[in-house]
Design an enzyme around this catalytic site. Structure first.
Site, PDB file in Angstrom:
ATOM      1  N   LYS A  72       0.825  -1.213   0.000  1.00  9.05           N
ATOM      2  CA  LYS A  72       0.000   0.000   0.000  1.00  9.05           C
ATOM      3  C   LYS A  72       0.862   1.267   0.000  1.00  9.05           C
ATOM      4  O   LYS A  72       0.621   2.189  -0.772  1.00  9.05           O
ATOM      5  CB  LYS A  72      -0.931  -0.034   1.209  1.00  9.05           C
ATOM      6  N   THR A  74       4.046   1.465  -0.847  1.00  3.31           N
ATOM      7  CA  THR A  74       4.794   1.471  -2.101  1.00  3.31           C
ATOM      8  C   THR A  74       3.940   2.027  -3.235  1.00  3.31           C
ATOM      9  O   THR A  74       4.402   2.827  -4.065  1.00  3.31           O
ATOM     10  CB  THR A  74       5.258   0.046  -2.444  1.00  3.31           C
ATOM     11  N   ARG A  95       2.193   8.069   7.054  1.00  2.00           N
ATOM     12  CA  ARG A  95       2.461   7.976   8.491  1.00  2.00           C
ATOM     13  C   ARG A  95       3.947   7.712   8.736  1.00  2.00           C
ATOM     14  O   ARG A  95       4.653   7.194   7.885  1.00  2.00           O
ATOM     15  CB  ARG A  95       1.641   6.839   9.119  1.00  2.00           C
ATOM     16  N   LYS A 106       6.763  -6.651  10.769  1.00  2.00           N
ATOM     17  CA  LYS A 106       6.115  -6.018   9.615  1.00  2.00           C
ATOM     18  C   LYS A 106       7.102  -5.249   8.739  1.00  2.00           C
ATOM     19  O   LYS A 106       6.963  -5.176   7.526  1.00  2.00           O
ATOM     20  CB  LYS A 106       4.995  -5.083  10.086  1.00  2.00           C
ATOM     21  N   PHE A 302      -3.637  -0.697   6.887  1.00  2.00           N
ATOM     22  CA  PHE A 302      -4.174  -2.042   6.699  1.00  2.00           C
ATOM     23  C   PHE A 302      -5.279  -2.063   5.634  1.00  2.00           C
ATOM     24  O   PHE A 302      -5.284  -1.258   4.714  1.00  2.00           O
ATOM     25  CB  PHE A 302      -4.633  -2.633   8.027  1.00  2.00           C
ATOM     26  N   PHE A 383       3.875  -8.198  -9.485  1.00  2.88           N
ATOM     27  CA  PHE A 383       4.999  -9.069  -9.152  1.00  2.88           C
ATOM     28  C   PHE A 383       5.431  -9.787 -10.439  1.00  2.88           C
ATOM     29  O   PHE A 383       4.608 -10.045 -11.323  1.00  2.88           O
ATOM     30  CB  PHE A 383       4.604 -10.098  -8.094  1.00  2.88           C
ATOM     31  N   TRP A 411       7.112  -0.648  -8.243  1.00  4.40           N
ATOM     32  CA  TRP A 411       8.175  -1.237  -7.426  1.00  4.40           C
ATOM     33  C   TRP A 411       9.445  -1.418  -8.264  1.00  4.40           C
ATOM     34  O   TRP A 411      10.547  -1.124  -7.813  1.00  4.40           O
ATOM     35  CB  TRP A 411       7.721  -2.596  -6.859  1.00  4.40           C
TER      36      TRP A 411
END
Length: 557
Positions: A72, A74, A95, A106, A302, A383, A411
């Site tokens: 999220k 990223t 954040r 995490k 989340f 991915f 990414w």
């Protein structure tokens, strides 16, 4: 393949003062540099800026988290860079990471691959000291409570009903339940106490919801620390604590300005956990970013059932914010996990499992569009193992909803790989129909607010609570019934059982505990076995983090 930290260390950041002037028009005299590449921005300057009527707030949220990862943050960074690349004046609001997850399991919260905010080590390790200031303010109040009791207790505080806990920004299960005041008369009165992690503190929630120093101080004064022997609430202002607490936070409340690998400016400020608190960066950062840029990309912690729900029903409600669109992040790996695939098999094509796991994505899309009336884009965080057949299946299953599905390769490629996602966001904010609304009204009873969240967002059939909890809710309803509800529950499932993948329905959500956050102005409903002080895993990330003889940090993701 380079690790995240190696990519960040190879970057050539711009000095923050000229970058702020170039990208945002911020003069150097209102910046307080913390080294060359991060700075705080003066609040008086930000307050003087006019509103930008054309600014658009883009919320990035995700499917229910899995061990496979969703990306999220990223995606938030990649989208911000993508918008910048196609000529949009953009800021990112994120954040700050907690050291608990950094050294636990995490990881950090600076993005990944070629979609990162930098300086990555600083952001993940202490940053500008905001969390230390929050911990100090919290623990000053705890010390003043015990000192007041020791020095005669003129407020008649019942030592059995002190509710204010101490905090530390580290996962430490040994501190969950402790006894303080041992060692004799000079050490105070023995009583049961405990620690929460800093990001679960009400001070953190207040810090992120306050709109000014004046508002911050007032909210701190409203904190309820415990009750007298005749059950009357004792506030921080009764102990004359709120002024000193605000002093400790006077610099921390200024937003932190940094940049991405591609020099898109970013505010990184505040960090309440979304499975415990409301999971959003500070209102101060978000509202001022909307003054400075035309597109502001922010995230909610989340999955959308926790992060987006709280972002909308708490942060937007309190701050008068209105998101223009939502980007819902998913990975094919995570959806296959929700479809029942073992972690070791996620890199293999599995259309059947993907079709089953789609139910999780489907419910989040339904919630965003139906219950909040917001246009939505599904961003597939790509991915290398993803297959065309899997991508096509996902697009086919989402086609009836009329929701754009965009494969994003940020990414691996940075902003270039997110340009398609950026264009989709621009289109949907320009042409998408928005009928923004909250899930519940202020005047609904607390019980009904919680039931709305459970039945509409989680797919539950009902909520339950034992007699003691029900009575506490009824008591809180008398004075605080207009407050929103902040649910503390597992992030891994729509239910309170983290093992229930996909989109479970018909379950019953049990409210185990209810807490008043009078300063933050919400009621916390604790459901299931969620902990406000996490523990470290069997193999903590701390074991891999090190520093070499040249001062270079290694092993940090």
């Amino acid at each position: 393949m380079l690790s995240d930290i190696e990519i960040a260390q190879l970057a050539t950041p711009k000095r923050i003062i000229p970058l702020a002037a170039e990208k945002l028009g911020i003069p150097d005299e209102v910046l307080e540099p913390y080294g060359h590449f991060k700075a705080k921005v003066d609040l008086a300057y930000l307050d003087s800026l006019p509103e930008n009527p054309n600014s658009k707030l883009i919320l990035v949220t995700a499917i229910s988290p899995t061990p496979a990862g969703e990306g999220k943050t990223t995606t938030s960074v990649g989208l911000g860079d993508g918008l910048s690349r196609i000529g949009k004046k953009t800021m990112i609001c994120l954040r700050e990471p907690s050291l608990g997850p950094v050294f636990g399991m995490k990881g950090g919260a600076a993005g990944g691959g070629y979609a990162q905010v930098i300086p990555m080590e600083d952001i993940n390790l202490h940053f500008t000291g905001d969390f230390s200031a929050i911990a100090l303010a919290n623990n000053l109040l705890a010390a003043l409570v015990d000192n007041h009791i020791h020095q005669g207790n003129t407020l008649n505080i019942d030592v059995r009903r002190v509710t204010w806990k101490r905090v530390v920004d580290m996962n430490d299960r040994a501190l969950r339940d402790i006894v303080v005041g041992l060692g004799g008369i000079s050490n105070g009165y023995p009583r049961e106490d405990g620690f929460d992690i800093v990001v679960a503190s009400e001070v953190m929630a207040i810090f992120c919801l306050a709109t000014s120093l004046k508002d911050l101080k007032e909210r701190l004064g409203n904190i309820v620390v415990g009750y007298t022997t005749d059950r009357q609430a004792v506030h921080a202002r009764d102990l004359k604590a709120h002024g000193a607490m605000a002093v400790l936070l006077k610099n921390a409340i200024k937003p932190n300005l940094v940049q991405t690998l591609e020099h898109t400016p970013a505010f990184i400020h505040g960090g309440p956990f979304a499975n415990i608190a409301h999971g959003c960066n500070s209102v101060t950062a978000t509202k001022n970013a909307l003054k400075l840029a035309d597109y502001v990309v922010t995230e909610a912690g989340f999955g959308a059932d926790l992060g987006a729900e709280k972002f909308i029903d708490i942060k937007c409600r309190k701050a008068g914010l209105r998101p223009s669109a939502v980007v819902l992040v998913a990975t094919l790996r995570a959806l296959k996990y929700h479809g029942g695939v073992d972690l070791k098999e996620l890199n293999l094509e599995n259309l059947e499992a993907l079709a089953i796991g789609f139910a999780n994505l489907e419910r989040h899309v339904h919630n965003i569009r139906t219950h909040y009336g917001l246009p939505c884009v599904v961003g597939i965080n790509h991915f290398t193992y993803d297959t065309e057949a899997e991508i096509n299946l996902l697009k086919h299953k989402l086609a009836p909803y009329g929701v754009p599905v965009v494969v994003s390769k940020h990414w691996a490629e940075g902003g270039k790989g997110a340009e398609d996602l950026a264009r989709a966001v621009i289109e949907i904010t320009s042409n998408g129909k928005s009928d923004f609304r909250f899930l519940y009204d202020d005047d609904q009873p607390l019980w009904e607010k919680m039931k709305s969240i459970a039945t509409k967002i989680y797919g539950a059939s009902d909520i339950t609570a034992d007699t003691d909890v029900r009575n506490k809710i009824k008591k809180l309803q008398e004075q605080y019934g207009h407050y929103p509800v902040c649910v503390a529950k597992t992030q891994y499932s729509f239910s309170t059982d983290p093992k229930l993948r996909g989109a479970p329905s018909g379950h019953v959500v049990n409210i185990r505990e209810v807490r008043l956050a009078a300063g933050a102005e919400f009621i916390v409903m604790v459901c299931g076995d969620i902990m406000t002080m996490p523990g470290l895993p069997k193999v903590p990330s701390a074991e891999k983090i090190d520093i070499d003889e040249n001062g270079v940090v290694v092993g940090l993701f």
